[in-house]
Scaffold this active site. Structure first.
Site, PDB file in Angstrom:
ATOM      1  N   HIS A 113     -16.490   2.071  11.406  1.00 21.34           N
ATOM      2  CA  HIS A 113     -16.708   3.574  10.983  1.00 21.34           C
ATOM      3  C   HIS A 113     -17.159   3.846   9.641  1.00 21.34           C
ATOM      4  O   HIS A 113     -18.125   4.387   9.247  1.00 21.34           O
ATOM      5  CB  HIS A 113     -15.557   4.149  11.154  1.00 21.34           C
ATOM      6  CG  HIS A 113     -15.166   5.573  10.870  1.00 21.34           C
ATOM      7  ND1 HIS A 113     -15.307   6.672  11.823  1.00 21.34           N
ATOM      8  CD2 HIS A 113     -15.029   6.325   9.669  1.00 21.34           C
ATOM      9  CE1 HIS A 113     -14.945   7.889  11.283  1.00 21.34           C
ATOM     10  NE2 HIS A 113     -15.205   7.671   9.815  1.00 21.34           N
ATOM     11  N   GLU A 114     -16.235   3.138   8.566  1.00 20.85           N
ATOM     12  CA  GLU A 114     -16.911   3.352   7.258  1.00 20.85           C
ATOM     13  C   GLU A 114     -17.985   2.631   6.933  1.00 20.85           C
ATOM     14  O   GLU A 114     -18.707   3.182   6.042  1.00 20.85           O
ATOM     15  CB  GLU A 114     -15.438   2.747   6.441  1.00 20.85           C
ATOM     16  CG  GLU A 114     -14.065   3.206   6.571  1.00 20.85           C
ATOM     17  CD  GLU A 114     -14.071   4.867   6.381  1.00 20.85           C
ATOM     18  OE1 GLU A 114     -14.821   5.351   5.648  1.00 20.85           O
ATOM     19  OE2 GLU A 114     -13.326   5.248   7.105  1.00 20.85           O
ATOM     20  N   HIS A 142     -20.571   5.382   7.406  1.00 19.46           N
ATOM     21  CA  HIS A 142     -20.637   6.231   6.177  1.00 19.46           C
ATOM     22  C   HIS A 142     -21.433   5.369   5.182  1.00 19.46           C
ATOM     23  O   HIS A 142     -22.462   6.264   4.765  1.00 19.46           O
ATOM     24  CB  HIS A 142     -19.330   6.408   5.503  1.00 19.46           C
ATOM     25  CG  HIS A 142     -18.602   7.501   6.491  1.00 19.46           C
ATOM     26  ND1 HIS A 142     -19.215   8.889   6.808  1.00 19.46           N
ATOM     27  CD2 HIS A 142     -17.252   7.657   7.029  1.00 19.46           C
ATOM     28  CE1 HIS A 142     -17.986   9.502   7.404  1.00 19.46           C
ATOM     29  NE2 HIS A 142     -16.980   8.774   7.444  1.00 19.46           N
ATOM     30  N   HIS A 167     -25.246   5.842   5.524  1.00 19.93           N
ATOM     31  CA  HIS A 167     -25.629   7.084   5.223  1.00 19.93           C
ATOM     32  C   HIS A 167     -26.222   7.318   3.734  1.00 19.93           C
ATOM     33  O   HIS A 167     -26.792   7.997   3.244  1.00 19.93           O
ATOM     34  CB  HIS A 167     -24.487   7.987   5.756  1.00 19.93           C
ATOM     35  CG  HIS A 167     -25.229   9.506   5.794  1.00 19.93           C
ATOM     36  ND1 HIS A 167     -24.223  10.596   6.243  1.00 19.93           N
ATOM     37  CD2 HIS A 167     -26.156   9.965   6.080  1.00 19.93           C
ATOM     38  CE1 HIS A 167     -24.678  11.618   6.553  1.00 19.93           C
ATOM     39  NE2 HIS A 167     -26.142  11.396   6.247  1.00 19.93           N
TER      40      HIS A 167
HETATM   41 ZN    ZN Z   1     -15.269   8.935   8.421  1.00 20.82          ZN
END
Ligand code: ZN
Length: 672
Positions: free
Chosen positions: A461-462, A465, A468
């Site tokens: 998940h991290e 990010h 991105h």
């Molecule tokens: Zn998040």
């Protein structure tokens, strides 16, 4: 001596000179950087030349460069490695920085220049990105109160400053409550716990300089304890301490702070002409209105609660079999759910962990990024801010893309949870700047560190990010990387979690830490089959928090948030054995800052899209389909906030999604 925070950072890739920075450097560096920023802003506002995009917006984009550098280092350290000096400075800085930001947005001369440009925008020959950045600047100024005058402007400034102080206090109280609670466990209290839980209890003791085994409130310690300890009395103690964070009375109690924050937010929204804070907050998001948020949450709530109630009945049955009368309690759920998982799916979390060593999962996250986007990762030596943090250089076809820092282990100086932030964001304005991105997690230390399945998801998940930021390719810092609508920002992260469940990724990387053998195929298949297991619980505990957050900010602010919380949970029929994922006194998303206030729903809003986005790869029957990956990078991961989120998603997928892929992904369709 020159302040290392303000000197040129000449180390590799312009990383901050962590080994030279002392805590006492931050205060003076902030003072100098604030002075510089004030002078730069004044020069823009008072420029005798006619306003142009270059002398106003582009100039604003670069006006706070040193301030951003210093703040980038400080706030990362304050979150991931705090100490008394940093906490004191953080309290001192909150009102100072808030006052500065008010000064900028309330600067009439400056706003007049922006408004002049805005009115003339069609004649300015702006690029698409410039037009977007101008629009966002104007919106930011208007929403910050640039159109207010006199007493109203003054009051808004006071409110913002007070909110900054309160949110810092909220965070620090929570950190103190999490740090201060500990319970030493005797030998017989460890009985029945798997080795890895005993190991993390030992590591928690070591971290506190104690012998033996200590139960703490770090999620990576308390959560597996609740899952595996057969001692119901100890589970009750642990759960109550966990649930009481921020509500222990005394100096660290957050309840009055929460009430004051909610009242001030409502007043702020009203000053700006909105009905309530949720209406104000949601206007620039994809959701737009509180009604749209509530609709989505309630569509999922009904099937999720039905699933959770059915699961609760099954767990209560197991409680009876253990000879316990009385209802299933919140400290029973994780324990019996874990036992039931073994029965239903023959899946034992403890048997899984040896196949999920931290280094293997980092390699998996990197490898997926390599196959999708051609990124390569090379370990980078050099001093970082803590011995546990590690860095890699990210390149593509020999070109430098970013520095990625991973700081994975729990420690008392780190706030709980997991997050991604940047020491520096990507931009091309002025000069090409590549990002320095950090992922911070709270995994239990071990030798080697073995992750739970949940931990592995968090890591992915991290890292989503982080991508991105790493792949960001825009000109203006204002729209760089994760600077997108709040309910869009979780799309890249939640989407990335899907690759952890791709069988060939597990086969390649989920290898036994000792033997190097791949996870046995039947274990892998049982793991994937169990993916929707206990999603009723997970969805309900999340939605409880999201609905309370929305209710807090819709209509008049509650004088007693705890009473309002109880009322909302009563109205929706929250199952008694499931608590909110984050209850009010420790709901940092909502009270530690403004980020997720009236915005906790964002995870689910983004999930509607991530479920649908991954379906694009599934439909193509190739999780690494090059053209879809290329579109994902072009329209989403590299695009930052250069266009409205809805446009970006539609460009990627050809349409907007419905809620069905989400319900299917959570295994809630069958009960809907
Ligand atoms: Zn998040």
């Amino acid at each position: 001596m020159t302040n290392p925070l303000l000197s040129d950072w000449t180390g590799p890739f312009g990383l901050p000179p962590f080994d030279a920075i002392r805590d006492e450097d931050f205060g003076p560096a902030f003072d100098t950087a604030l002075d510089e920023a004030r002078a730069a802003i004044a020069a823009i506002a008072d420029d005798p030349a006619e306003p142009s995009f270059a002398n106003t917006i582009a100039a604003l984009e670069l006006a706070e460069e040193n301030l951003e550098r210093v703040a980038g280092v400080f706030f990362n350290l304050a979150g991931s490695d705090s100490n008394a000096a940093r906490e004191a400075l953080q309290r001192d800085l909150a009102p100072k920085l808030s006052a500065f930001s008010s000064e900028v947005t309330m600067n009439k001369a400056l706003f007049t220049r922006i408004e002049t440009l805005w009115q003339a925008r069609s004649d300015l020959d702006l690029t698409e990105e410039e037009a977007r950045v101008l629009e966002l600047y104007r919106r930011m100024f208007v929403r910050a109160g640039a159109q207010l005058d006199g007493a109203e402007a003054e009051r808004l400034k006071e409110i913002k400053s007070r909110l900054a102080v309160l949110s810092t206090e909220f965070t620090q109280n929570l950190l103190a409550d999490e740090r201060d609670w500990a319970r030493a466990l005797t030998g017989d209290e460890l009985e029945g716990l798997p080795d890895f839980v005993v190991g993390s209890l030992r590591a928690a003791a070591e971290e506190r300089g104690q012998d033996g085994h200590v139960l703490t409130l770090a999620r990576s310690v308390v959560s597996p304890f609740l899952q595996f300890s057969p001692r119901r009395d100890l589970r009750e103690i642990a759960h109550k301490a966990w649930a009481a964070r921020g509500a222990n009375g005394g100096a660290t109690d957050n309840r009055a702070i929460a009430a004051e924050i909610l009242a001030l937010r409502e007043e702020r929204a009203k000053l700006l002409g909105y009905a309530d804070f949720a209406s104000f907050k949601l206007e620039p998001e994809m959701a737009k209105t509180p009604g749209a948020v509530r609709d989505l949450l309630m569509r999922v709530w009904k099937p999720a609660r039905a699933k959770a109630e059915a699961d609760a009945a099954a767990l209560e049955e197991m409680l009876r079999e253990d000879g316990i009368n009385g209802p299933l309690e919140p400290w029973d759920w994780r324990y019996y759910a874990e036992k039931r998982r073994k029965v239903l799916h023959d899946l034992d979390e403890a048997a899984l962990k040896p196949y999920l060593p931290l280094d293997g999962m980092i390699a998996a996250a990197f490898d997926v990024a390599n196959r999708l986007f051609g990124l390569e990762f090379r370990p980078l030596d050099g001093p970082l801010y803590h011995p546990d943090a590690r860095a890699w250089e990210v390149t593509r076809k020999g070109r430098h893309m970013a520095v990625f820092i991973g700081d994975y282990f729990a420690r008392g100086s780190k706030r709980s949870g997991a997050w991604c932030s940047a020491f520096r964001s990507q931009r091309k304005l002025g000069a090409e700047v590549r990002p320095v991105v950090v992922n911070v997690c709270n995994f239990a230390k071990g030798d080697p560190a073995l992750l739970s399945w949940d931990d592995a998801r968090t890591l992915f998940h991290e890292f989503g990010h982080a991508l991105h930021q790493i792949l960001s390719d825009v000109t203006h810092p204002f729209i760089s990387g994760t600077s997108v609508a709040r309910d869009f920002v979780e799309l890249p992260s939640q989407l990335y979690e899907h690759w952890l469940e791709v069988p060939e990724v597990l086969d390649r990387h989920a290898r036994h830490w000792k033997t190097g053998e791949a996870m046995p195929a039947d274990l892998r298949d049982r793991l994937l089959a169990a993916a929707t297991y206990d999603q009723g619980f997970a969805t309900v505990e999340y939605l409880g928090s999201a609905l309370v957050d929305l209710a807090f900010h819709t209509g008049p602010a509650p004088a007693d948030p705890m009473a309002r919380q109880a009322e909302v949970l009563g109205e929706i029929g929250m199952p008694r054995a499931i608590g909110m994922r984050h209850a009010t006194p420790h709901f940092a998303h909502v009270f530690a800052g403004d980020g997720y206030s009236a915005g906790y729903y964002s995870y689910m809003w983004s999930e509607v899209m991530d479920a649908d986005a991954f379906a694009a790869f599934e439909e193509a029957e190739d999780p690494f389909h090059p053209e879809i990956a290329e579109k994902l990078e072009r329209y989403i991961l590299s695009a930052g906030g250069s266009r409205e989120a809805e446009e970006l998603y539609t460009a990627f997928r050809g349409r907007m999604p419905g809620v069905e892929p989400l319900l299917k992904g959570r295994g809630l369709l069958d009960v809907a």
